[in-house]
Design an enzyme around this catalytic site. Structure first.
Site: not given
Length: 812
Positions: A31, A77, A121
């Protein structure tokens, strides 16, 4: 209990230890820390791989970021979408990454710390340099492992055709480990790799001839080559990163500081706000305005100064007290051979080189197998074209495709692969012109096979291929260096005279700890009267100082407080001061016993402290100057039951005059006391009887002409010449200064050194004030007794005593 329910009785520490150990291993390996080979954390690697597999590359149109995030979460993931999107955004920010791996359309945040627009967006695609990270990944160059649900495969590392860990740097915090690797210049890093390939024993010193140091995307000035060298040698090191600023002259004797580059990872909006707060708080009186004039053309912060204020000292102050200058600490930890490892520069370069050699070997094997397979087919097709009529006849006589393949193998000796290629051949290919193409392809394949075999058989050939490819990447993607590097770390000396406007003020400190500075105008308007303080309080210190001076306040617990006069609260004479504990945290039982104003610390003066148990300490005044003053500082180590009764500044050549509770007095030269550092204990000043303690300490100036006024607890007073106590050595018991009475003997309340015209004011618990001038008292001998001034039975016991100056009639 059913058969399926099986309980284990285990100690809690064993269970927690096992679970946390597994969790830590996952955090560290999968990680938070980057891989030493491709410089990526798993989430970054999965994002790049998912975009590559979807064809979302730099030569194709942009796609919605939400599509990529969903794809990454669904296939590789299984974590929150925000963590994936944040990692994706960071790889697209040109102020975070030296070479962005992702291009993004839309709002992807800002250097002011503004958040990016939602992923629905924005649009993204891989950058052109990201293609180098994934180049040849489909040629079995890296290991692929099953994803979390075993439905797909994902890479354990990317081919990374440039040293991404050094180029883009990395930062992360895991369980027990943290990493901070700064970004570097691509061309310089590749030159270092090439040098290490040419000379595997190259030292850090040699490598730094081409790799000069970090190169931050935000530019700035890096100071401290020694820190860079240490970091490259050990993995840990410290450098200073400073903003790039220039001082511009304006019309009318005005200047402005223009900042065009700020240190890496500094929030610009917070930086501008902090500088403007200094202007508003009047900590920097010379600033007229702070403006952020940054636009599309680049960063620009303007600090406009007031008329006739020099920019140089203001800039130095800002560098010292804001994030215009920060410390960057290297901590080069990466995952190497599945373990977190502190990496030196050589280790990072070697890990990358070993990875690239493996990539080229695996790619060459893959290409060699493909070339051999194709050559085998080409040879079959050439043979088929040479006996084309027989081949056609054999195929026409066959029942189906399988029978045709068998016939070709039996009649003409073709292999199964060749037979498959022949029966799959389209009719238009059966022309005589194609034989020339096949011969050309055969020749090219044979040359390619020879080339690939030479790479696999020769280390030298393999290295030359790697060198060539690295040079191509350098030629395509190199950029000029953005950060300047300076050899030495410049020590910033702030000139307070320029920063703080010179103004005379009246500084007051009360016994209860209320402190303030008052303008001379406010003081004069009140005629020095009507000073605001609580009824039970009294004035401990009042003096006219300059705002460029400092105040030292000494406490009974062996601490001192350092206060620049200009930072004291500016309060009117008639208003109550601010309690010192709101400025500097102070223990509730700790009391200020004395205050001194200091104009210059670099003088031949000492701070002398005396305790009730008869200890004394002398420390150079220069040792009391500090740069940071947000807490009390230790000035003397005390034993548990001891307290400081007096502390003040003395000149060299002064004398010390001590009087004990039982009226013993001792007098010795200050030079008898050795000079000691701040954080030490004192030496013995007076040898006290059991039950006795030091009640009064006076520092007698050189060439003195004064006397002492002795005050007893029962309200008796006498004036005595200093010479009644001869100058001797320290650590003696001393001589009695009062006649010892058998009944109700007098005990010392205090002794005050006074010169001509001075005196003392006795204040009782009942509020009685009695002024005693020295000229009203005749000299008494040492063995004489006192004359009563107050009657403690009716007037109350003495609460405190103030010294009257020669001009002062009514002390505040």
């Amino acid at each position: 209990m059913t058969q399926s329910e099986i309980f284990q009785d285990l100690p809690l520490e064993e269970v927690i230890g096992d679970r946390f150990g597994r969790y830590s291993k996952y955090i560290i390996q999968d990680r938070a820390l980057p891989d030493a080979r491709d410089g990526l954390k798993p989430v970054q690697r999965r994002i790049l791989y998912a975009m590559f597999m979807e064809g979302n590359t730099h030569d194709k149109p942009f796609r919605k970021s939400a599509k990529t995030v969903g794809n990454v979460i669904g296939n590789y993931h299984p974590h929150g979408d925000s963590s994936v999107y944040e990692a994706m955004v960071r790889m697209s920010q040109d102020w975070k990454a030296r070479h962005m791996l992702i291009e993004m359309h839309g709002n992807n945040g800002s250097v002011d710390g503004d958040p990016p627009a939602a992923m629905r967006y924005t649009e993204a695609r891989l950058s052109s340099i990201a293609a180098q990270m994934l180049r040849d990944i489909q040629k079995d160059t890296v290991d692929l492992v099953p994803n979390f649900d075993d439905q797909d495969l994902e890479p354990t590392v990317l081919p990374s055709r440039f040293p991404n860990l050094l180029v883009n740097g990395s930062t992360g915090i895991s369980a027990g480990y943290a990493t901070d690797i700064p970004p570097h210049n691509l061309a310089e890093v590749l030159d270092a790799v090439l040098m290490r390939l040419k000379n595997p024993q190259a030292t850090v010193q040699e490598l730094m001839q081409v790799l000069h140091g970090p190169d931050f995307p935000t530019g700035g000035i890096i100071q401290g080559i020694d820190g860079i060298k240490k970091a490259y040698e050990t993995g840990k090191g410290k450098i200073i990163v400073r903003a790039k600023a220039e001082i511009e002259k304006l019309k009318g004797a005005k200047e402005q500081i223009v900042i065009t580059e700020i240190p890496y990872d500094v929030n610009k909006a917070n930086l501008v706000k902090k500088m403007d707060e200094m202007r508003l708080d009047k900590r920097l009186d010379g600033i007229a305005e702070v403006r952020d004039e940054s636009d599309r053309s680049g960063l620009r912060i303007v600090v406009e100064l007031k008329k006739e204020i020099s920019g140089e000292p203001i800039l130095k102050y800002l560098l010292k007290n804001t994030d215009l200058q920060v410390t960057y600490n290297f901590n080069m930890i990466a995952i190497y051979n599945r373990r977190p490892t502190m990496m030196s520069l050589q280790m990072l370069l070697d890990a990358y080189i070993a990875h690239q050699k493996e990539i080229i070997v695996r790619r060459s094997r893959y290409d060699l197998d493909k070339a051999n397979n194709r050559l085998h087919i080409v040879e079959g097709l050439m043979k088929a074209l040479s006996i084309l009529d027989e081949v056609i006849a054999a195929i026409r006589a066959s029942k189906d495709k399988k029978d045709a393949k068998n016939n070709l193998q039996e009649k003409f000796g073709f292999t199964e692969i060749q037979a498959e290629a022949i029966v799959s051949l389209q009719l238009y290919r059966l022309t005589n012109t194609d034989i020339t193409e096949l011969r050309q392809e055969q020749k090219e394949l044979e040359e390619k096979i020879l080339e690939l075999k030479s790479i696999l058989e020769s280390e030298k050939k393999l290295v030359s291929v790697l060198q060539k490819e690295l040079k191509e990447v350098k030629k395509t993607f190199q950029e000029p260096r953005r950060s300047e590097i300076e050899e030495k770390i410049e020590e910033i000396k702030v000139d307070l005279d320029v920063l703080v406007p010179s103004e005379d003020v009246v500084v007051t400190v009360t016994s209860d700890g209320y402190v303030k500075r008052t303008s001379i105008r406010s003081y004069n308007a009140s005629n020095g009267e009507d000073f605001a303080m609580k009824e039970s309080d009294h004035l401990l210190y009042e003096a006219q100082l300059n705002t460029q001076h400092h105040v030292l306040a000494f406490t009974n617990k062996g601490h001192y407080i350092f206060l620049p006069v200009h930072e004291l609260p500016d309060i009117r004479w008639k208003d109550l001061g601010q309690h010192i504990s709101s400025i500097i945290p102070l223990d509730s039982e700790e009391k200020i016993i004395n205050v001194e104003g200091v104009a210059d610390f670099n003088t031949d003066q000492y701070v002398v402290s005396i305790t009730k148990n008869g200890q004394i300490k002398r420390t150079a005044l220069a040792d009391f100057q500090v740069q940071r003053y947000n807490k009390p500082f230790k000035m003397m180590n005390l034993k548990k039951d001891d307290l400081i009764i007096a502390s003040g500044i003395a000149d060299s050549g002064a004398e010390v005059y001590l009087t004990s509770y039982l009226s013993y007095a001792i007098r010795f030269k200050l030079d008898e006391v050795p000079v000691a550092g701040i954080r030490t204990a004192g030496v013995k000043a007076m040898n006290l009887l059991d039950g006795d303690m030091v009640k009064a300490a006076n520092i007698i100036p050189p060439n003195h002409k004064g006397k002492v006024m002795i005050v007893t607890e029962r309200g008796g007073v006498k004036k005595m010449a200093l010479d009644e106590v001869e100058t001797g050595n320290r650590a003696l018991r001393g001589v009695l200064t009062l006649r010892e009475l058998k009944k109700q003997p007098h005990r010392i309340y205090t002794v005050v050194y006074v010169e001509k015209g001075e005196g003392i004011q006795i204040i009782t618990e009942n509020g009685l004030k009695e002024d005693l001038r020295e000229e009203n008292y005749s000299l008494s001998e040492r063995y004489s007794n006192v004359s009563y001034v107050i009657d403690v039975k009716t007037d109350g016991f003495i609460s405190h005593i103030l010294k009257l100056s020669a001009k002062e009639e009514n002390p505040k």
